[in-house]
Enzyme design. Sequence first.
Site, mmCIF file in Angstrom:
data_model
loop_
_atom_site.group_PDB
_atom_site.id
_atom_site.type_symbol
_atom_site.label_atom_id
_atom_site.label_comp_id
_atom_site.label_asym_id
_atom_site.label_seq_id
_atom_site.Cartn_x
_atom_site.Cartn_y
_atom_site.Cartn_z
ATOM 1 N N SER A 1 0.944 -1.146 -0.078
ATOM 2 C CA SER A 1 -0.110 0.006 -0.019
ATOM 3 C C SER A 1 0.782 1.095 0.032
ATOM 4 O O SER A 1 2.136 1.146 0.388
ATOM 5 C CB SER A 1 -0.840 0.191 1.053
ATOM 6 O OG SER A 1 -1.834 -1.181 1.303
ATOM 7 N N ASP B 1 9.330 -8.401 9.760
ATOM 8 C CA ASP B 1 9.604 -9.953 9.514
ATOM 9 C C ASP B 1 8.891 -10.479 10.990
ATOM 10 O O ASP B 1 9.708 -10.273 11.817
ATOM 11 C CB ASP B 1 10.963 -10.312 9.627
ATOM 12 C CG ASP B 1 11.195 -11.724 9.084
ATOM 13 O OD1 ASP B 1 10.354 -12.501 9.646
ATOM 14 O OD2 ASP B 1 12.327 -12.124 8.692
ATOM 15 N N ASP C 1 9.493 -16.812 11.868
ATOM 16 C CA ASP C 1 10.716 -17.574 11.672
ATOM 17 C C ASP C 1 10.617 -18.941 11.731
ATOM 18 O O ASP C 1 9.620 -19.559 12.292
ATOM 19 C CB ASP C 1 11.762 -17.217 13.150
ATOM 20 C CG ASP C 1 12.397 -15.792 13.062
ATOM 21 O OD1 ASP C 1 12.254 -15.124 12.022
ATOM 22 O OD2 ASP C 1 12.597 -15.377 14.119
#
Length: 798
Positions: free
Chosen positions: A249, A321, A324
Amino acid sequence: MRKPLTILGSLTLTGIIGLLFFIYWHSPRYGGELSISGLKEKVEVNFDMYGIPHIYAQNEADAYRALGYVHAQDRLFQLEMMRRVGSGTLAEFLGKDLLEIDQFFHTLGIPKHAKESSAAFLSQGETPWKKAAEAYLEGVNEFIQRGILPVEYLLLGEKPRPYTIEDMHSIVGYMSFTFAMGLKTDPLVTRIARDLGSEYMSSLSVQTLPEHHVIPLNYPDSLNSNLSPVGSTLSALLGNIPVPLLEGSNSWVIAGSRTKSGKVLFNNDTHIGFSSPSVWYEAHLEYPGFSFYGNHLAGVPFGLVGHSRHHSIGLTMFENDDQDFFEEKLNPANANEIMIGEVSYPITSRKEIIQVKGEKSIEFEIRGTKHGPIMNSVVKEIGNLTSNPVTSWWVYILEPTKAMEAIYKMNHAGNIQEVADAASLIHAPGLNIMYGDSLGNIAWWAAAKLPIRGEKVHSKIFADGSDPEAQPKGWYPFTDNPQSINPESGFVASANNQPDTLRNGVFFPGYYYPGDRWNRIAKAILAKEDWDMESSKALQVETVNETHPKNAQFMLALINQNDFESNSAVLQVLQNWDGNHELNSNIPTVYYKWLYHTLRLAMMDELGEDGFKAYLETFMMIRSTRHFLTDAENRWWDRKGTATIESRSEIISEALKLTLEELSDQFGKNPKDWKWEKAVVAEHPHPLGSQKPLDKIFNVRTEAIPANEESINKLAFKLSGAGIYKVTSGPAMRIILDFADVDGSVSVLPTGNSGNRFSKHYADQKQLYAKGKYRPQLMNETEIKNKAKGKLVLIPSN
């Protein structure tokens, strides 16, 4: 002869009348009077010329109950698809072909998490957001029980079950998963690191590079709170999901010091996979003490994006992030345990039942460790990489979501601090919350729970689950999250790129884009101090990318121009490209095919066909390409299995030769005929549109649009050798609001506000969208009622 013709004419007329009655019967109700159970008082719903409901109620519960009803009559089948993706029940509704997707989502843990989040939501007691959500649910179920169902249910021979709080959290889970770039990226990065080594890794942008553009941060000492109260490969698997994925976006908010009106100017365009209907449903709610114009996901009562007369909220993907992968070490003495250091931990197991349409149900085992579920069996890329268990440690499933509470509070916020407090409740997925208000405040918060990783953990390579130093170590406080409040620059902007170093010194990793869009936005804003609606429109629909021309010029410098003398004219045009993607230009047609062949010739011998396709579908390709081309030590250029060492110039020249030959075959020998509009396909697919002839009925196809990668008006596609580029995602709305005239704010949707095929608002905005035009977001009561195209009055049933 006359008699058969008369009979045929009579049958045709009867058929037409029957068809018209069928359409009328299955269309949403935009007028008249309906009795609704549970209402306390009469509610008036005025529909404007684009089918957007403006709901006037006397209390909050009635407003949300009415919203649930009208939302369901326009978007029930979309709600059905989204709740079934999130709850892992697609096979029950659509058949065994969707079983792998259900198994994937069950393994990932979204259905289980939806149950846990629902229990936590209900245990809070009679909170305002719980009462509003339950009223909305009752409105949806009123339509399910008494309304005329969309024709998709008739075609499938199905009926919807009642909508529940658990379904609502399943939809939030679906939304959260679509942001989980780690599943696409980390197995590929791990494979490259293990099979090819650091020399190959160094030519890619696995982490943000110094030349990429970062978002500046501005941490406030305090906030101004004076606002008045108010099984197959994963890529193939995901390609079968019958709802769009949320991808990226843009949003920018300009302070009054840089606007013509002297008031805050708010802009937001969320980038989401093309679909029919498109993702957002617009609705305007009014009841005593509350006035809000929102953009809603199907099944979600509160607007993720929207505005009151005093404040506006928007969002982009943070791209942090938050997932994991741990490669576990089994206990040699017990295969049902893993080892962390010298300590053993059990592998858990649970079984879930997946119903399959027309067949026996499937009992499905899900195994996991303290790190999360074991993914080998449902992600081919992981299973092919290692026989050791690989677990997914994903922030979203670690604790119940508070998304409903957060969104409700942002809709109802009375000041900037209340929005900040609401943003802090969002643990995942990571969202950039954008803010502006009538007092002149502008703000951006990266809303997410950011994990503290062990020093040995590379966030995109499988971690050694047995290493005590690789274990998660806690969370950074929300106050350290990326943010910028009323910066001196006079604007805040986010475009899925890397935030600058946090005040705790951490440069937080993620799946960030290189910042081409952000840089273009920032440079434009800083060049003017008289921004208004018209100049904002021009910027929002711009299709210029400044990096692609640099790539093209660099590649041109590496070829022997004499070898391409017959095509010197087209190469000269490419040399002078300014990065625009006009439909009548042939430059993008040449550039993207040349880039594809360059990357294919360089990488497919190492990655294989599936691996190369996976690379093209990750964020890595977009942010690595410039570095990949210019890295003098790039090992990818040399082809494996040949006696010679191929050079960069050889690969790029061979790619150009293939490109020119293929384009001549595809579009003719005259390069002037290779116009971009001939290579671009723009279609918004419906879940049933993959079946012919239903594609002709449900899919919405538009004229060609200026497809591009990483321009502000991002209309994305997948690189391929076919030379035809199907736009797969783009702005799911384009909003512009000047706080000097809130009633004059504008927006546009890619298709229309209704998902009902027989509604006149199914695709009535597609031309506006394709042409880069806008339509009003009405909030003025007098104007709304004077211009209403329909008025539906909902009255309490006895």
